[in-house]
Design a protein around this motif. Structure first.
Motif, PDB file in Angstrom:
ATOM      1  N   GLU A 112      -3.592  -1.683  -2.079  1.00 15.99           N
ATOM      2  CA  GLU A 112      -3.479  -2.479  -3.017  1.00 15.99           C
ATOM      3  C   GLU A 112      -4.463  -2.724  -3.948  1.00 15.99           C
ATOM      4  OE1 GLU A 112      -3.865  -5.991  -0.217  1.00 15.99           O
ATOM      5  OE2 GLU A 112      -2.231  -5.875   0.378  1.00 15.99           O
ATOM      6  N   ILE A 113      -5.415  -2.148  -3.961  1.00 13.27           N
ATOM      7  CA  ILE A 113      -6.600  -1.885  -4.909  1.00 13.27           C
ATOM      8  C   ILE A 113      -6.314  -0.109  -6.196  1.00 13.27           C
ATOM      9  CG2 ILE A 113      -8.821  -0.982  -5.388  1.00 13.27           C
ATOM     10  CD1 ILE A 113     -10.002  -2.709  -2.601  1.00 13.27           C
ATOM     11  N   LEU A 147      -2.776  -0.089  -7.021  1.00  9.04           N
ATOM     12  CA  LEU A 147      -1.605  -0.516  -7.197  1.00  9.04           C
ATOM     13  C   LEU A 147      -2.410  -1.536  -8.609  1.00  9.04           C
ATOM     14  CD1 LEU A 147       1.116  -0.441  -7.828  1.00  9.04           C
ATOM     15  CD2 LEU A 147       1.211  -2.740  -6.256  1.00  9.04           C
ATOM     16  N   ARG A 148      -2.850  -2.251  -8.185  1.00  5.11           N
ATOM     17  CA  ARG A 148      -3.994  -3.511  -8.996  1.00  5.11           C
ATOM     18  C   ARG A 148      -4.401  -2.587 -10.631  1.00  5.11           C
ATOM     19  NH1 ARG A 148      -5.568  -6.342  -4.682  1.00  5.11           N
ATOM     20  NH2 ARG A 148      -7.271  -5.446  -5.209  1.00  5.11           N
ATOM     21  N   HIS A 149      -4.726  -1.230 -10.235  1.00  4.76           N
ATOM     22  CA  HIS A 149      -5.502  -0.609 -10.695  1.00  4.76           C
ATOM     23  C   HIS A 149      -4.915   0.213 -11.651  1.00  4.76           C
ATOM     24  CE1 HIS A 149      -7.341   2.755 -12.990  1.00  4.76           C
ATOM     25  NE2 HIS A 149      -9.009   2.959 -12.867  1.00  4.76           N
ATOM     26  N   LEU A 179      -1.667  -0.607 -12.127  1.00  5.90           N
ATOM     27  CA  LEU A 179      -0.867  -1.731 -13.160  1.00  5.90           C
ATOM     28  C   LEU A 179      -2.426  -2.288 -14.261  1.00  5.90           C
ATOM     29  CD1 LEU A 179       1.072  -3.812 -10.340  1.00  5.90           C
ATOM     30  CD2 LEU A 179       1.988  -2.013 -11.771  1.00  5.90           C
ATOM     31  N   CYS A 180      -2.819  -2.179 -14.238  1.00 10.44           N
ATOM     32  CA  CYS A 180      -3.715  -2.565 -14.736  1.00 10.44           C
ATOM     33  C   CYS A 180      -3.997  -1.356 -16.679  1.00 10.44           C
ATOM     34  CB  CYS A 180      -5.425  -3.109 -14.925  1.00 10.44           C
ATOM     35  SG  CYS A 180      -5.072  -4.784 -14.227  1.00 10.44           S
ATOM     36  N   GLY A 187      -9.546  -5.998 -16.418  1.00 11.59           N
ATOM     37  CA  GLY A 187      -8.698  -5.124 -15.717  1.00 11.59           C
ATOM     38  C   GLY A 187      -9.347  -4.765 -14.559  1.00 11.59           C
ATOM     39  N   HIS A 234     -13.105  -2.894 -11.411  1.00 15.46           N
ATOM     40  CA  HIS A 234     -13.068  -1.861 -10.571  1.00 15.46           C
ATOM     41  C   HIS A 234     -13.644  -0.837 -10.291  1.00 15.46           C
ATOM     42  CE1 HIS A 234      -8.642  -3.040 -11.052  1.00 15.46           C
ATOM     43  NE2 HIS A 234      -8.458  -2.846  -9.436  1.00 15.46           N
ATOM     44  N   GLN A 283       4.808  -6.554 -13.819  1.00  9.82           N
ATOM     45  CA  GLN A 283       5.110  -7.297 -12.996  1.00  9.82           C
ATOM     46  C   GLN A 283       6.241  -7.396 -11.805  1.00  9.82           C
ATOM     47  OE1 GLN A 283       5.949 -11.202 -14.101  1.00  9.82           O
ATOM     48  NE2 GLN A 283       4.692 -12.141 -12.921  1.00  9.82           N
ATOM     49  N   SER A 338       4.754  -4.448  -9.508  1.00 10.94           N
ATOM     50  CA  SER A 338       3.651  -5.359  -8.319  1.00 10.94           C
ATOM     51  C   SER A 338       4.706  -6.166  -7.323  1.00 10.94           C
ATOM     52  CB  SER A 338       3.244  -5.904  -9.107  1.00 10.94           C
ATOM     53  OG  SER A 338       2.177  -7.390  -7.921  1.00 10.94           O
ATOM     54  N   ASN A 390       5.434  -5.337  -3.743  1.00 11.85           N
ATOM     55  CA  ASN A 390       5.020  -6.214  -1.793  1.00 11.85           C
ATOM     56  C   ASN A 390       6.318  -6.857  -1.020  1.00 11.85           C
ATOM     57  OD1 ASN A 390       3.003  -8.442  -1.013  1.00 11.85           O
ATOM     58  ND2 ASN A 390       5.343  -9.385  -1.549  1.00 11.85           N
TER      59      ASN A 390
END
Length: 206
Positions: free
Chosen positions: A18-19, A21-23, A25-26, A34, A38, A85, A88, A92
């Protein structure tokens, strides 16, 4: 290699994904704040290609200069019909599907079935796995199988028949299972089971 279980075992795999993926996408959105969230302010980072150390004070400008231009990824994402988005949401949905439906228990599971049951195209699932998560479909599936097996092992009582558990978790090849197991735990299945037995004896000892 010492016969010890690494701290970051299967319980942390989901959080790590999850981390990442967030990185990612940012980074794709050029969301500098964003991305910076991290990084730890007390750590120096190494750029081995340029042979330099980047302190936190200069990290922001270093990352800004390294980020892709807005146009760089837009055509690929547009062809797939996925915005950052939506990527993401896809990640999920895929995670929830694997957790609740456990399709990996079927040794014949393939990408076409996963895409159909998740409501996405094969290309969209492949893009998420290859370009965002950095792994192949079969590696993703085998990691889910391994997590299932490790959770089963934590509750198992001797005698433990590791090969039977591997097949029950969806592995259709012992060679693939052994390779996946060692890459993930740093141990052979036999050494891992031995540790479980030793822990059980220690807990039972007066």
């Amino acid at each position: 290699m010492p016969d010890t279980v690494p701290d970051d075992t299967h319980q942390q795999t989901q959080a790590t994904g999850e981390i990442v993926l967030r990185h990612h996408l940012c980074w794709k959105r050029r969301d500098l704040d964003g991305v910076m969230a991290h990084y730890h302010p007390d750590i120096q980072y190494n750029d081995f290609f340029q042979n330099r150390v980047v302190g936190f004070a200069e990290l922001r400008e270093y990352l800004r200069a390294s980020m892709p231009r807005d146009q760089a990824m837009r055509p690929t994402v547009s062809r797939l019909g996925l915005s950052p988005q939506q990527l993401s949401y896809l990640a999920n949905d895929l995670q929830q599907y694997f957790q609740h439906q456990q399709p990996y228990l079927d040794p014949e599971l393939d990408l076409q079935r996963v895409a159909k049951e998740c409501g996405y195209s094969r290309n969209q699932i492949s893009y998420l796995l290859n370009q965002v998560l950095g792994q192949s479909f079969y590696r993703y599936v085998n990691q889910a199988r391994l997590q299932h097996l490790l959770a089963t092992l934590d509750k198992a009582t001797p005698p433990i028949r590791i090969d039977e558990l591997a097949f029950a978790a969806g592995f259709n090849s012992l060679s693939a299972f052994y390779s996946c197991f060692r890459q993930h735990t740093g141990l052979s299945p036999k050494a891992y089971v031995k540790q479980i037995s030793l822990r059980a004896r220690a807990q039972d000892a007066p």
